[in-house]
Design an enzyme around this catalytic site. Structure first.
Site, PDB file in Angstrom:
ATOM      1  N   LYS A  32      -9.402  -4.704  13.667  1.00  0.00           N
ATOM      2  CA  LYS A  32      -9.850  -5.851  12.883  1.00  0.00           C
ATOM      3  C   LYS A  32      -9.366  -7.162  13.509  1.00  0.00           C
ATOM      4  CE  LYS A  32     -10.168  -2.977   8.768  1.00  0.00           C
ATOM      5  NZ  LYS A  32      -9.666  -2.516   7.473  1.00  0.00           N
TER       6      LYS A  32
ATOM      7  N   GLN B 281      -4.717  -3.728   3.613  1.00  0.00           N
ATOM      8  CA  GLN B 281      -5.115  -2.418   4.116  1.00  0.00           C
ATOM      9  C   GLN B 281      -4.639  -1.316   3.163  1.00  0.00           C
ATOM     10  OE1 GLN B 281      -7.101  -1.989   6.765  1.00  0.00           O
ATOM     11  NE2 GLN B 281      -7.087   0.231   6.615  1.00  0.00           N
TER      12      GLN B 281
ATOM     13  N   ASP C  42     -12.954  -7.462   1.299  1.00  0.00           N
ATOM     14  CA  ASP C  42     -13.210  -6.039   1.100  1.00  0.00           C
ATOM     15  C   ASP C  42     -14.209  -5.812  -0.034  1.00  0.00           C
ATOM     16  OD1 ASP C  42     -12.011  -4.152   2.788  1.00  0.00           O
ATOM     17  OD2 ASP C  42     -10.034  -4.499   1.915  1.00  0.00           O
TER      18      ASP C  42
END
Ligand code: GUN
Length: 313
Positions: free
Chosen positions: A53, A97, A120
């Site tokens: 990422k 995460q 997200d």
């Protein structure tokens, strides 16, 4: 006839190039999109994902920063970090995460992320926006699945879509995007009766279960499009040979690495499906590409811009 293989690497590269061009134009105007990634502890798989990422941000001209608190961090301390990122104007996207260490209250943390920075798409506000077709941030993997279908000219409206798996991260939002695209959608799970029979109804079959090669050819209507979200590591040589015996390229990888990545879809489905995504190189690359697209989208949405089509079904 063998299925057309849908090249996720190519589609993801196209999306990244589009995002990079927009980031360049925005940065020239004095606004550089920024992403903060929070990685708690030392989960090896998470470390690999996060590295990808951050690297992708660098390639696309997006500002990024990585926060790596130890796995002893408390929910209160992690909340403080998230709230600090919420307040900082140069941060457009915040990604925590998952999975978080079990003493941390994940739901509380995800609820604390400013919905405008929730790249997200996990915050209940964004889940609500998606289900009511309002502009918002859509989870990356489901948004990537829709991009694969659209960019491969596979129609969604009026089609029978079957999603196997009902997770909050993939199954449910994918079903919602397909509904919003006017498909007729069935969501299956471990309690579904006659799973192969239900799957055989699908024009579009999405497999997001997490079990290696579970979707065999008898689950697939000839000519259907099959999207494989699974990423399962196979290390057992007997299982490997059952799945890939005779595939020279795979055998070479398996010999070199002692493992290979297998989706939820059996390789022999390629003999029945009309089109399918490979593993690796199918849905996987789209997840990071859509994270980049979401960071750009958040940077625009936060500044009151109308955001065009990308990732909105
Ligand atoms: N862990 C596995 N997949 C994901 C994802 O899409 N987002 C986050 N934040 N964590 C993950």
């Amino acid at each position: 006839m063998a299925a057309t293989i849908l090249d996720g690497n190519k589609i993801a590269a196209d999306i990244r190039a589009e995002v990079a061009a927009e980031v360049k134009a925005m940065s020239a105007a004095g606004i550089r999109p920024g992403l903060a990634v929070v990685l708690v502890g030392n989960n090896p798989a998470s470390e690999i994902y996060v590295r990808g990422k951050v690297k992708s941000c660098e390639e696309l001209g997006i500002y990024s920063e990585k926060h790596t608190p130890p796995d002893t961090i408390s929910t209160a301390q992690l909340l403080e970090l998230v709230q600090d990122l919420n307040r900082r104007d140069e941060i457009d996207g915040i990604l925590v995460q998952l999975p978080l260490p079990s003493p941390v209250d994940s739901k509380k943390i995800l609820m604390a992320v400013d919905p405008a920075k929730d790249v997200d798409g996990f915050h209940p506000v964004n889940v609500g926006f998606l289900s009511t077709q309002r502009p918002g941030l859509v989870p990356c993997t489901p948004a990537g699945i829709i991009e694969i279908l659209k960019r491969s000219n596979i129609p969604i409206a009026g089609q029978e879509a079957v999603v196997v798996g009902r997770s909050d991260i993939v199954g449910k939002p994918t079903a919602m995007l397909l509904i919003n695209g006017n498909a007729t959608v069935t969501v299956c799970h471990s309690k579904t009766r006659d799973l192969p029979g239900v799957c055989r109804r699908a024009d579009i079959l999405v497999a997001a279960i997490g079990r290696a090669a579970m979707i065999t050819p008898d689950f697939v209507r000839p000519g259907a499009t099959v999207i494989d979200v699974g990423m399962n590591k196979v290390t057992d040589p007997a299982e490997f040979h059952r799945l890939f015996g005779g595939n020279a390229k795979r055998e070479e990888t398996f010999r070199a690495k002692g493992s290979t990545l297998v989706g939820d879809v059996h390789p022999r489905v390629a003999e029945v499906a009309g089109a399918m995504t490979p593993v690796p190189g199918g849905v996987g690359p789209l997840t990071i590409a859509m994270l980049m697209a979401n960071t750009l989208k958040a940077a625009k949405l936060r500044r009151g811009a109308e955001v065009p089509a990308l990732s909105r079904a």
